[in-house]
Structure formats: C-alpha cells, structure tokens
Design a protein around this motif. Sequence first.
Motif, PDB file in Angstrom:
ATOM      1  N   ALA A 123       0.945  -1.336   0.099  1.00 14.97           N
ATOM      2  CA  ALA A 123      -0.061  -0.268  -0.277  1.00 14.97           C
ATOM      3  C   ALA A 123       0.916   1.341   0.026  1.00 14.97           C
ATOM      4  O   ALA A 123       0.729   2.180   0.804  1.00 14.97           O
ATOM      5  CB  ALA A 123      -1.062   0.157   1.333  1.00 14.97           C
ATOM      6  N   LEU A 124       1.949   1.149  -0.623  1.00 12.57           N
ATOM      7  CA  LEU A 124       2.810   2.492  -1.070  1.00 12.57           C
ATOM      8  C   LEU A 124       1.763   3.431  -1.953  1.00 12.57           C
ATOM      9  O   LEU A 124       1.158   3.182  -2.750  1.00 12.57           O
ATOM     10  CB  LEU A 124       3.987   2.268  -1.640  1.00 12.57           C
ATOM     11  N   PHE A 125       2.463   4.723  -1.809  1.00  8.71           N
ATOM     12  CA  PHE A 125       1.689   5.772  -2.520  1.00  8.71           C
ATOM     13  C   PHE A 125       2.871   5.775  -3.660  1.00  8.71           C
ATOM     14  O   PHE A 125       3.728   6.285  -3.760  1.00  8.71           O
ATOM     15  CB  PHE A 125       1.807   7.091  -1.790  1.00  8.71           C
ATOM     16  N   ALA A 126       2.112   5.444  -4.891  1.00 11.10           N
ATOM     17  CA  ALA A 126       2.873   5.403  -6.111  1.00 11.10           C
ATOM     18  C   ALA A 126       3.426   6.511  -6.670  1.00 11.10           C
ATOM     19  O   ALA A 126       4.344   6.409  -7.546  1.00 11.10           O
ATOM     20  CB  ALA A 126       1.939   4.664  -7.138  1.00 11.10           C
ATOM     21  N   TRP A 127       2.800   7.811  -6.311  1.00  7.45           N
ATOM     22  CA  TRP A 127       3.206   9.106  -6.732  1.00  7.45           C
ATOM     23  C   TRP A 127       4.399   9.814  -5.681  1.00  7.45           C
ATOM     24  O   TRP A 127       4.744  10.780  -6.066  1.00  7.45           O
ATOM     25  CB  TRP A 127       1.993  10.052  -6.644  1.00  7.45           C
ATOM     26  N   PHE A 137       5.766  10.348   4.601  1.00  3.75           N
ATOM     27  CA  PHE A 137       4.574  10.523   4.685  1.00  3.75           C
ATOM     28  C   PHE A 137       4.058  11.002   6.173  1.00  3.75           C
ATOM     29  O   PHE A 137       3.715  11.912   6.313  1.00  3.75           O
ATOM     30  CB  PHE A 137       3.775   9.695   4.329  1.00  3.75           C
ATOM     31  N   GLY A 138       4.045  10.105   7.036  1.00  2.00           N
ATOM     32  CA  GLY A 138       3.708  10.024   8.484  1.00  2.00           C
ATOM     33  C   GLY A 138       4.292  11.240   9.045  1.00  2.00           C
ATOM     34  O   GLY A 138       3.340  12.255   9.840  1.00  2.00           O
ATOM     35  N   GLN A 148       5.683  13.821   7.556  1.00  2.00           N
ATOM     36  CA  GLN A 148       4.987  15.171   7.063  1.00  2.00           C
ATOM     37  C   GLN A 148       3.631  15.375   7.667  1.00  2.00           C
ATOM     38  O   GLN A 148       3.542  16.877   7.952  1.00  2.00           O
ATOM     39  CB  GLN A 148       4.984  15.028   5.523  1.00  2.00           C
ATOM     40  N   MET A 149       2.767  14.562   7.921  1.00  2.00           N
ATOM     41  CA  MET A 149       1.411  14.819   8.389  1.00  2.00           C
ATOM     42  C   MET A 149       1.631  15.240  10.029  1.00  2.00           C
ATOM     43  O   MET A 149       0.448  16.006  10.223  1.00  2.00           O
ATOM     44  CB  MET A 149       0.566  13.384   8.226  1.00  2.00           C
ATOM     45  N   TYR A 163      11.021   5.301  -7.687  1.00  2.00           N
ATOM     46  CA  TYR A 163       9.508   5.246  -7.410  1.00  2.00           C
ATOM     47  C   TYR A 163       9.008   3.579  -7.036  1.00  2.00           C
ATOM     48  O   TYR A 163       9.805   2.879  -7.592  1.00  2.00           O
ATOM     49  CB  TYR A 163       8.754   5.572  -8.717  1.00  2.00           C
ATOM     50  N   TYR A 218       7.033   1.616  -8.379  1.00  2.00           N
ATOM     51  CA  TYR A 218       6.982   0.718  -9.421  1.00  2.00           C
ATOM     52  C   TYR A 218       8.387  -0.049  -9.974  1.00  2.00           C
ATOM     53  O   TYR A 218       8.480  -1.054 -10.439  1.00  2.00           O
ATOM     54  CB  TYR A 218       6.163   1.329 -10.601  1.00  2.00           C
ATOM     55  N   ARG A 220       8.051   2.715   6.548  1.00  2.00           N
ATOM     56  CA  ARG A 220       7.158   3.902   6.829  1.00  2.00           C
ATOM     57  C   ARG A 220       6.821   3.759   7.924  1.00  2.00           C
ATOM     58  O   ARG A 220       6.392   4.798   8.677  1.00  2.00           O
ATOM     59  CB  ARG A 220       6.106   3.876   5.611  1.00  2.00           C
ATOM     60  N   LEU A 246      -7.530   0.366   0.422  1.00  2.00           N
ATOM     61  CA  LEU A 246      -6.034   0.351   1.381  1.00  2.00           C
ATOM     62  C   LEU A 246      -5.375   1.482   1.427  1.00  2.00           C
ATOM     63  O   LEU A 246      -4.645   1.746   2.414  1.00  2.00           O
ATOM     64  CB  LEU A 246      -5.355  -0.888   0.610  1.00  2.00           C
ATOM     65  N   LEU A 247      -5.326   2.256   0.039  1.00  2.00           N
ATOM     66  CA  LEU A 247      -4.439   3.386   0.304  1.00  2.00           C
ATOM     67  C   LEU A 247      -5.177   4.319   1.131  1.00  2.00           C
ATOM     68  O   LEU A 247      -4.261   5.385   1.567  1.00  2.00           O
ATOM     69  CB  LEU A 247      -4.452   4.121  -1.323  1.00  2.00           C
ATOM     70  N   PHE A 285      -1.558   7.061   8.635  1.00  2.00           N
ATOM     71  CA  PHE A 285      -0.404   7.678   8.799  1.00  2.00           C
ATOM     72  C   PHE A 285      -0.708   9.310   9.056  1.00  2.00           C
ATOM     73  O   PHE A 285       0.146  10.170   8.814  1.00  2.00           O
ATOM     74  CB  PHE A 285       0.518   7.677   7.626  1.00  2.00           C
ATOM     75  N   TRP A 301       5.598   8.350 -12.427  1.00  2.00           N
ATOM     76  CA  TRP A 301       5.572   7.182 -11.276  1.00  2.00           C
ATOM     77  C   TRP A 301       4.887   5.991 -11.847  1.00  2.00           C
ATOM     78  O   TRP A 301       4.731   4.996 -10.850  1.00  2.00           O
ATOM     79  CB  TRP A 301       4.993   7.991 -10.158  1.00  2.00           C
ATOM     80  N   VAL A 314       4.285   2.784 -14.355  1.00  2.00           N
ATOM     81  CA  VAL A 314       5.104   1.573 -15.095  1.00  2.00           C
ATOM     82  C   VAL A 314       5.001   2.076 -16.625  1.00  2.00           C
ATOM     83  O   VAL A 314       3.854   2.274 -16.855  1.00  2.00           O
ATOM     84  CB  VAL A 314       4.674   0.221 -14.806  1.00  2.00           C
TER      85      VAL A 314
END
Lengths: 275, 296
Positions: A100-104, A113-114, A116-117, A145, A147, A161, B192-193, B200, B293, B295
């Motif tokens: 469940a990583l943030f792809a961007w 991330f946490g 930063q929040m 990244y 991917y 994380r 899930l995201l 977080f 980001w 593929v």
Amino acid sequence: MGQPPINSTGEARTIPVIEARGVDHYYEGQGGWNHALSNLNLTIPHEEFLCIVGPSGCGKSTFLKIVMGLLKPMRGQVLLEGKPIEGPGTDRGVVFQEPALFAWRTVIENVEFGLQMQKVPKAEARRRAQEVLDVVGLGHVTDLYPYQLSGGMRARVAVARAWALRSANLLLMDEPFAAIDAINRMALQDYLVDTWMKDRRTVIYITHDIDEAVYLGDRILLMRPSPGRIGRFFEVNAPRPRDRSSAEFAELKGLITEEMHRFSSENTSIQEDAA
Amino acid sequence: MIINTESSLPPGTIQTGAGYSNPPMAFSDYERSKKRKEQFRRIRRGATGVIVVLLLWHVMAVAYNLQLILPTPISVIQRIYGMLTLDNTRWLYGPNVYVHLLESLRRLLLGFGLAAILAIPFGLLVGRIRTLREYVEPIIKSIYPIPGIAWIPLAILWFGLGDTAVVFVVFMTAFFPMFFNAEAGARQINPLLVDAGRCFGAKGLSLFYRVILPATVPYITTGLRISLGGAWKMIVAGEMLASSQGVGFMLMEARFQFRAVDLMTAMILISIIGYLTEYLIVRLVEKRTTEKWEVR
C-alpha cells in the motif's frame, strides 16, 4: 517476559500498551451474521513482540483493524495505553498485507509521509527517513518510485514507513511478508528482527505462517475460528537471532501446529453435529 | 536473446562454446537500431497515407473542375502561408488571423479552465462522500444529456451575442467529462491507500490533497483530454452562431463570402490549434505526474 519492562526513565510501566475488554464483532455474510470475534480479552505489555496466528476466519485481521482504528467493535472496547481507541492515528505504525505504498511518491517520500502529516520539519523528516531506510537496507534506492522496486523491497519500504514514526510505540503488522517467496521472506524477517533489536517497540504481528511466528515472537497467540476467540498462548524464550534448525524450534512449531489442527477438527465436528 | 559475453569474461579466458563466441553486435546497439527501423517505418507509412489523400483530393478538384467549392491542396497551403505571413490581399474578415486565433484561445482557456477548477474538486468530493452523491447525482444526470449546442440559444438569450455566451457553452461542454472522470476515479481508489493515508495521520483536506487527488490523476487526465476536445469543438460552434470574432466566425464568414479556400484554411488551422492545445495542456500534466511514477 520475566520481569516487568522498564522504560527510558527507569520506572516500570504499569499501564499495558493494549488492553482489549470483551471485544465482540460480527460481519454480514451470506445467510446471516458471521461471528468474527467473540468476547476477546487480551493484554499486551510494553515492548512485547506478539505474534497472532490462526487459520483464516479466526478474526485476527478483524482484531488488528480494530486496534488500527479503522473498525469499531460492536461490543467491548480496546484501550491504547489506557485510552479508548477513537480512530486511526500516528501513535500506531501500520503495515498492511499489501505494501500500500503511494505510487506518486518516491521511496523516501513514502517513508516521510507520516512525519509530514505530523508537521515534522522537512530536514528532520528527511534525516529520519534516510536513517530508517538505511536500517532496512534500502539507503541506496531512496529516489526510486515504487514501481521500480521488487516485491521484497516494497515490503521493506512499508515497514520503514511505519518504523519512521517516532510517536508510534505500537506497530501493527498484518501478514506484511505473506506475498513474498520463502527465501526472501526469511531475509525480511531478519531485517525486522534487526530493526526491532535496535529500536524496541511493542509489535502485534499477524501471520498464518507458524514458522514465522516462532522465529519472531516473544509470545504467540493461537486463535480459534468460528467464532474467533483466544485459543492458547505460547511463550518463546530463545534469544534472537533464533536458530530455525534447533530442536526446541521444531518442537514448538510442532506443538502449535498440532493444537491448531485440534481446534479446527473440533470445529468440523461441531458443524457435522449441527448438520 | 543476444548476450554480449565479451565484457563478462575475465581477460585471457579462452572461449569454447561456438554459438556464443561472436554475437553480431552488443545488445543495446541491436535494440537501438531496431527501434530506429520501427520508427522510420511508422513515419513512412503515415506519410504515405497523407500523400495518397492529398493526391486524391487534388485529382478530384482538377478532374471535375471543382476549384470553386473544392480548392486544390496547393492553393490551400499557399493560403495558409499567406494568412500566417499577414498577406492582406482580399482579406474579408476584419482583424488579422492572429487576433481571431487568440480570441478563440482566450475563450477556450476561460471556459475550459473554469470548468476544470470546479469540476475536478467537485467530482472528487461527490465520488468520496456518499451523502453528497445522493443529493447531486439526479440533477447532474438530468443536465448531462443536453448537448452543449442546445445551450447556445439560451446562452444568447441570457448573455447576448458575444463573448460570454460562447464561454458559457464551452463551460457547459467541458464540465461533464472532467466531473464524471474525477468522480469515477475517486470511487475506484484502492481502499487500502485511503486506510494507509488515514493511519499515517492524513484526514480531511490533507487526505484529499495528499492521497485522493494523486491517486485519481490518471482519470483526471483522461477527463481533461475529453473535455478539451469537446471544448474546442464547442468554441467553433459557438463562434459560428454568436460572435463576430474567432475561428468559428471566420468559417461562417468564409461561407457567406463563398470563399472555399479560406474556409478550408480555417478548418486546417482549427485542427492544428486543437492538436497543440491538447499537447500543451494534457501532455504537460501527464509528464509531471503519471509518466514519472507509473510503469511504462
């Protein structure tokens, strides 16, 4: 867990990290309600590495979701350091079944991330993220990244994380390495043990792999299915890193496996009686 | 697969296996030349298609002596060149061509931009918040089937002939594709995201801005692309009916003046500008987001 754990100021902590009192939860399934958790009472002391094992449908993931704050139990409550859990928050670090990583976001931005929040200053967040990535052996891929990573690397980023949150005294892991092949999984377990030895926190680790539970846990909770409830606790006292080939290791694994089969055969006989 | 064995062997190694000793070329060179060949072939085929159509066009115009309503491609190309270099002979459309083009672009950016600013955040909210969705879904769905063109008479009634009416119909056309795509994107996000974001510490606005918006970007760019195409078409339609400036006005005026060359020239300019705006706006967004980001 012989003596009570001692915190940094030297006084014994008496309030447990987690105290579950009479937790009951149902899911709506085909043909009625599924009893996911039945009268669950559980106390987890500070700095314990607790592994929860059990067959699918024993409510282990449901319990973890409740502790994460993503699910409200229908009855009973769970106290986090004495206070009832109101919702998700950065006082717990979580690792899901999928990374469940943030792809961007790049690897290091994911880990930040946490922080930063929580409005941690940028430079400090970056330093902390780099530090944690170094520990899990990913210090060299911070700007890739998700991917671009292998499955095992993604799982390590997910662990990093959660670990990066200094505010999280409790880490919740829901089969984080379940999708990884056996050889890489062992390497990941070693990273986890390493990280935990350097920076001890309370961990609730869910798995269906008994080998993994015996390798990682201070204490193992075997849950019973339908309805999900406490089965039996096992203590593991062997020092880490543990030897998977030792006789004690095999013995404990055998014991847990046997007990699990006994639980599930009891259940089948109940179902047969009902039919 | 061809493997370059030379670099991986220690010096002095005697190679024995006959098949592996002399690869025709290094793998990367092979890949590059293959890519170049493919690219060249694609350009050749595309150019062939264009040339065939131009030839047919020319033959038709000359053979049936249709120059008055179907000018030859050469005369159209000459006219484009003349227009762009501001050769003002027999110019019947008021200000020069650049003024018309800029006017159309200004309307496009205004109508499309306003639509994007409203439709994307609104679509995301409607996608995520069920209560809001239940309130607005019926009204959105009942307005959506009305084609943009059908708004033109009402727009003229409300705003008079001119700028505002055109911008309004462009807005009405551009709004829906962006709205529906943002909404669909926000609904299909991996739960899930969102859970990860919340665990977080993201909530409310930060959850929207840091998780839901970026996770929806592929849908949003699709919406931008569809809306931009629709908006550009609506500019032309709107200007034909309700304006005395812009490329749509040029088209209509060329018909009134019975100037087929100018008409076709304006059409080709519309095609070029439409392509360029798509490239500049949508590709720019994609380059800075998904291409980094995702593929490939």
